[in-house]
Design a protein around this motif. Sequence first.
Motif, PDB file in Angstrom:
ATOM      1  N   ALA A 280       0.874  -1.088   0.195  1.00 14.63           N
ATOM      2  CA  ALA A 280       0.127  -0.025   0.060  1.00 14.63           C
ATOM      3  C   ALA A 280       0.796   1.167   0.071  1.00 14.63           C
ATOM      4  CB  ALA A 280      -1.103  -0.167   1.270  1.00 14.63           C
ATOM      5  N   LEU A 281       2.182   1.226   0.235  1.00 15.49           N
ATOM      6  CA  LEU A 281       3.081   2.309   0.130  1.00 15.49           C
ATOM      7  C   LEU A 281       3.931   2.519  -1.050  1.00 15.49           C
ATOM      8  CD1 LEU A 281       4.423   1.536   3.720  1.00 15.49           C
ATOM      9  CD2 LEU A 281       2.526   2.775   3.364  1.00 15.49           C
ATOM     10  N   ALA A 282       3.487   1.928  -2.150  1.00 11.46           N
ATOM     11  CA  ALA A 282       4.323   1.816  -3.360  1.00 11.46           C
ATOM     12  C   ALA A 282       4.404   3.252  -3.883  1.00 11.46           C
ATOM     13  CB  ALA A 282       3.847   0.622  -4.122  1.00 11.46           C
ATOM     14  N   ASP A 283       3.503   3.978  -3.606  1.00 14.03           N
ATOM     15  CA  ASP A 283       3.695   5.200  -4.406  1.00 14.03           C
ATOM     16  C   ASP A 283       4.267   6.496  -4.079  1.00 14.03           C
ATOM     17  OD1 ASP A 283       1.852   4.031  -6.495  1.00 14.03           O
ATOM     18  OD2 ASP A 283      -0.097   4.803  -5.539  1.00 14.03           O
ATOM     19  N   PHE A 284       4.833   5.943  -2.537  1.00 13.49           N
ATOM     20  CA  PHE A 284       5.490   7.024  -2.081  1.00 13.49           C
ATOM     21  C   PHE A 284       7.147   6.922  -2.291  1.00 13.49           C
ATOM     22  CE2 PHE A 284       1.831   6.707   0.662  1.00 13.49           C
ATOM     23  CZ  PHE A 284       1.537   7.836   1.104  1.00 13.49           C
ATOM     24  N   ALA A 285       7.946   7.887  -2.480  1.00 13.85           N
ATOM     25  CA  ALA A 285       9.266   7.995  -2.855  1.00 13.85           C
ATOM     26  C   ALA A 285      10.091   7.220  -2.373  1.00 13.85           C
ATOM     27  CB  ALA A 285       9.636   9.464  -2.876  1.00 13.85           C
ATOM     28  N   GLU A 286      10.200   6.975  -0.861  1.00 21.40           N
ATOM     29  CA  GLU A 286      10.796   6.144  -0.380  1.00 21.40           C
ATOM     30  C   GLU A 286      10.167   5.461   1.086  1.00 21.40           C
ATOM     31  OE1 GLU A 286      14.628   7.728   1.235  1.00 21.40           O
ATOM     32  OE2 GLU A 286      13.603   9.239   2.508  1.00 21.40           O
ATOM     33  N   CYS A 287      10.802   4.600   1.607  1.00 22.89           N
ATOM     34  CA  CYS A 287      10.007   3.672   2.797  1.00 22.89           C
ATOM     35  C   CYS A 287      11.192   3.163   3.454  1.00 22.89           C
ATOM     36  CB  CYS A 287       8.999   2.734   2.415  1.00 22.89           C
ATOM     37  SG  CYS A 287       8.129   1.905   3.531  1.00 22.89           S
ATOM     38  N   PHE A 288      11.221   3.139   4.793  1.00 27.06           N
ATOM     39  CA  PHE A 288      12.216   2.503   5.626  1.00 27.06           C
ATOM     40  C   PHE A 288      11.354   1.652   6.610  1.00 27.06           C
ATOM     41  CE2 PHE A 288      14.585   6.149   4.704  1.00 27.06           C
ATOM     42  CZ  PHE A 288      15.771   5.546   4.134  1.00 27.06           C
ATOM     43  N   VAL A 289      11.783   0.384   7.029  1.00 28.60           N
ATOM     44  CA  VAL A 289      11.270  -0.271   8.139  1.00 28.60           C
ATOM     45  C   VAL A 289      12.296  -0.217   9.275  1.00 28.60           C
ATOM     46  CG1 VAL A 289      10.920  -2.676   8.836  1.00 28.60           C
ATOM     47  CG2 VAL A 289       9.818  -1.954   6.646  1.00 28.60           C
ATOM     48  N   VAL A 290      12.066   0.099  10.210  1.00 27.82           N
ATOM     49  CA  VAL A 290      12.759   0.431  11.423  1.00 27.82           C
ATOM     50  C   VAL A 290      12.499  -0.737  12.527  1.00 27.82           C
ATOM     51  CG1 VAL A 290      13.781   1.897  13.215  1.00 27.82           C
ATOM     52  CG2 VAL A 290      12.966   2.792  10.864  1.00 27.82           C
ATOM     53  N   ASP A 291      13.169  -1.551  12.667  1.00 26.23           N
ATOM     54  CA  ASP A 291      12.954  -3.024  13.336  1.00 26.23           C
ATOM     55  C   ASP A 291      13.551  -3.046  14.738  1.00 26.23           C
ATOM     56  OD1 ASP A 291      11.526  -5.498  13.105  1.00 26.23           O
ATOM     57  OD2 ASP A 291      13.871  -6.370  13.112  1.00 26.23           O
ATOM     58  N   SER A 292      13.212  -3.516  15.462  1.00 24.81           N
ATOM     59  CA  SER A 292      13.437  -4.065  17.017  1.00 24.81           C
ATOM     60  C   SER A 292      13.746  -5.505  17.358  1.00 24.81           C
ATOM     61  CB  SER A 292      12.645  -3.417  18.001  1.00 24.81           C
ATOM     62  OG  SER A 292      12.310  -2.001  17.842  1.00 24.81           O
ATOM     63  N   ALA A 293      14.845  -5.866  16.654  1.00 25.93           N
ATOM     64  CA  ALA A 293      15.235  -7.360  16.697  1.00 25.93           C
ATOM     65  C   ALA A 293      14.112  -8.334  16.577  1.00 25.93           C
ATOM     66  CB  ALA A 293      15.949  -7.108  18.023  1.00 25.93           C
ATOM     67  N   SER A 294      13.256  -8.077  15.717  1.00 22.75           N
ATOM     68  CA  SER A 294      12.157  -9.100  15.309  1.00 22.75           C
ATOM     69  C   SER A 294      12.955 -10.721  14.975  1.00 22.75           C
ATOM     70  CB  SER A 294      11.335  -8.805  14.105  1.00 22.75           C
ATOM     71  OG  SER A 294      10.671  -7.605  14.292  1.00 22.75           O
ATOM     72  N   ASP A 295      12.121 -11.740  15.344  1.00 23.89           N
ATOM     73  CA  ASP A 295      12.702 -12.970  15.313  1.00 23.89           C
ATOM     74  C   ASP A 295      11.522 -13.705  14.645  1.00 23.89           C
ATOM     75  OD1 ASP A 295      10.775 -13.559  17.108  1.00 23.89           O
ATOM     76  OD2 ASP A 295      12.228 -14.122  18.695  1.00 23.89           O
ATOM     77  N   ASP A 296      10.798 -13.234  13.721  1.00 22.91           N
ATOM     78  CA  ASP A 296       9.869 -13.943  12.947  1.00 22.91           C
ATOM     79  C   ASP A 296       9.878 -13.838  11.629  1.00 22.91           C
ATOM     80  OD1 ASP A 296       9.114 -11.287  12.770  1.00 22.91           O
ATOM     81  OD2 ASP A 296       6.936 -11.725  13.246  1.00 22.91           O
ATOM     82  N   GLY A 297      10.884 -13.286  10.982  1.00 24.71           N
ATOM     83  CA  GLY A 297      11.124 -13.184   9.637  1.00 24.71           C
ATOM     84  C   GLY A 297      10.695 -11.778   9.039  1.00 24.71           C
ATOM     85  N   THR A 298      10.449 -10.870   9.999  1.00 25.17           N
ATOM     86  CA  THR A 298       9.899  -9.333   9.537  1.00 25.17           C
ATOM     87  C   THR A 298      10.865  -8.750   8.695  1.00 25.17           C
ATOM     88  OG1 THR A 298       8.652  -9.118  11.381  1.00 25.17           O
ATOM     89  CG2 THR A 298       9.696  -7.133  10.395  1.00 25.17           C
ATOM     90  N   ALA A 299      12.231  -8.946   9.238  1.00 29.88           N
ATOM     91  CA  ALA A 299      13.196  -8.286   8.127  1.00 29.88           C
ATOM     92  C   ALA A 299      13.343  -8.679   6.765  1.00 29.88           C
ATOM     93  CB  ALA A 299      14.524  -8.115   8.787  1.00 29.88           C
ATOM     94  N   GLU A 300      13.306  -9.931   6.695  1.00 30.13           N
ATOM     95  CA  GLU A 300      13.418 -10.718   5.477  1.00 30.13           C
ATOM     96  C   GLU A 300      12.200 -10.273   4.577  1.00 30.13           C
ATOM     97  OE1 GLU A 300      15.862 -12.758   8.351  1.00 30.13           O
ATOM     98  OE2 GLU A 300      13.873 -12.038   8.336  1.00 30.13           O
ATOM     99  N   ILE A 301      10.747 -10.357   5.184  1.00 25.70           N
ATOM    100  CA  ILE A 301       9.807  -9.616   4.457  1.00 25.70           C
ATOM    101  C   ILE A 301      10.023  -8.366   3.946  1.00 25.70           C
ATOM    102  CG2 ILE A 301       7.296  -9.469   4.666  1.00 25.70           C
ATOM    103  CD1 ILE A 301       7.115 -11.620   6.376  1.00 25.70           C
ATOM    104  N   ALA A 302      10.303  -7.551   4.870  1.00 27.41           N
ATOM    105  CA  ALA A 302      10.751  -6.291   4.275  1.00 27.41           C
ATOM    106  C   ALA A 302      11.692  -6.090   2.839  1.00 27.41           C
ATOM    107  CB  ALA A 302      11.059  -5.349   5.372  1.00 27.41           C
ATOM    108  N   ARG A 303      12.604  -6.793   3.133  1.00 27.87           N
ATOM    109  CA  ARG A 303      13.895  -6.623   2.132  1.00 27.87           C
ATOM    110  C   ARG A 303      13.130  -7.547   0.654  1.00 27.87           C
ATOM    111  NH1 ARG A 303      17.053  -8.506   6.389  1.00 27.87           N
ATOM    112  NH2 ARG A 303      18.173  -6.529   7.427  1.00 27.87           N
ATOM    113  N   ALA A 304      12.223  -8.601   0.956  1.00 32.12           N
ATOM    114  CA  ALA A 304      11.737  -9.024  -0.247  1.00 32.12           C
ATOM    115  C   ALA A 304      10.951  -8.078  -0.933  1.00 32.12           C
ATOM    116  CB  ALA A 304      10.886 -10.351   0.261  1.00 32.12           C
ATOM    117  N   HIS A 305      10.309  -7.267  -0.298  1.00 31.16           N
ATOM    118  CA  HIS A 305       9.536  -6.238  -0.854  1.00 31.16           C
ATOM    119  C   HIS A 305      10.310  -4.947  -1.229  1.00 31.16           C
ATOM    120  CE1 HIS A 305       6.170  -8.228   0.888  1.00 31.16           C
ATOM    121  NE2 HIS A 305       5.195  -7.690  -0.023  1.00 31.16           N
TER     122      HIS A 305
END
Length: 347
Positions: free
Chosen positions: A26-51
Amino acid sequence: MMGRIPVSVVVMTKNEAANLPLCLPALADFAECFVVDSASDDGTAEIARAHGVPVVPFHWNGRYPKKKQWCLDALPLAHDWVLFVDADERPTRALVAEIARLMADGPSHPAYWIDGRPVLHGRALRFGCWNRKLALLDRRRMRYPEQPDLDVAAMWEVEGHYQPSGEGTAGRLRHPMDHGDVKPLSAWFDRHNRYSDWEAALRADGRMERLIDGEPRGCGPVGRPLLKRLFQRLPARPLWAFLHAYVLRLGLLDGAAGLDHALARAFYYWQVGLKMRATARAQNSSVRIPSIHSPPPQAPPIGSPVGGAMDGRSPEAPYSSTSAMRSPPSAFNRSKVRLRTPGSSIR
């Protein structure tokens, strides 16, 4: 690749693998996006990078700035306008188009309120009581204040239910963000248990009044701060919260989902009131009931000074409902779900 709306989007996460696949597209139309993550251990970071979204780690040092202000200070943002989106939120297409027009025409306020439309039982509610927050802001002119709430351990690294402040009045956008957590309901109860700890602590000693006084102007005909102060003083707040959402705001027209949402609001304010009353009883009692989580108190050494906190804690100990209250509210704390699926959004 992100779109061309000159806004930097920040999504703060802590174990949000369930919500990110719905949020990030839903954020694809914005110029940039950051996911700021607090040591998730459920694959959150991998999902963000895949997008295609970069992930920035965040480690809280226990002091201010907390997470939102840290993002404004530390991220390599390419744009001055920032949109904060929780992982369980999705900007509607109409909202994205409205923000694009706003940026093209030139904003006339330093920040804008955005309504959060609850999504319950798989559909967005048409009525009832929605939340509202200053989610779109100019980072040069707005800042999250340093509130005296570091003693409230439950709120940990993210700013509580308060807004950024700055010069001038705030505007309001017409279209909402959908707000619907797809994690188990147990995560919702755990998160709002922590929120109610925070609100009970700040209401008990007047800090909530000072926090409301500092909110930006320019929201509604009467003003958000005035309405919040009036609500703070109402007796039977759980009942009024239910009637406001279910009757006055026509939540009954949303069927079972509207009823559940109104009851959830009433339950939250019941928690706040119960915790405040239990804390007051503990402070007025000279008898400390031992916690099942702590060893029995020991007598002070001979010659040591007397006095201090009546419940045996040091004055500097962080507030939490398990340490501040020895009464039924402690049954709601220490949820095991928090270890599995802690929520990141501040609602």
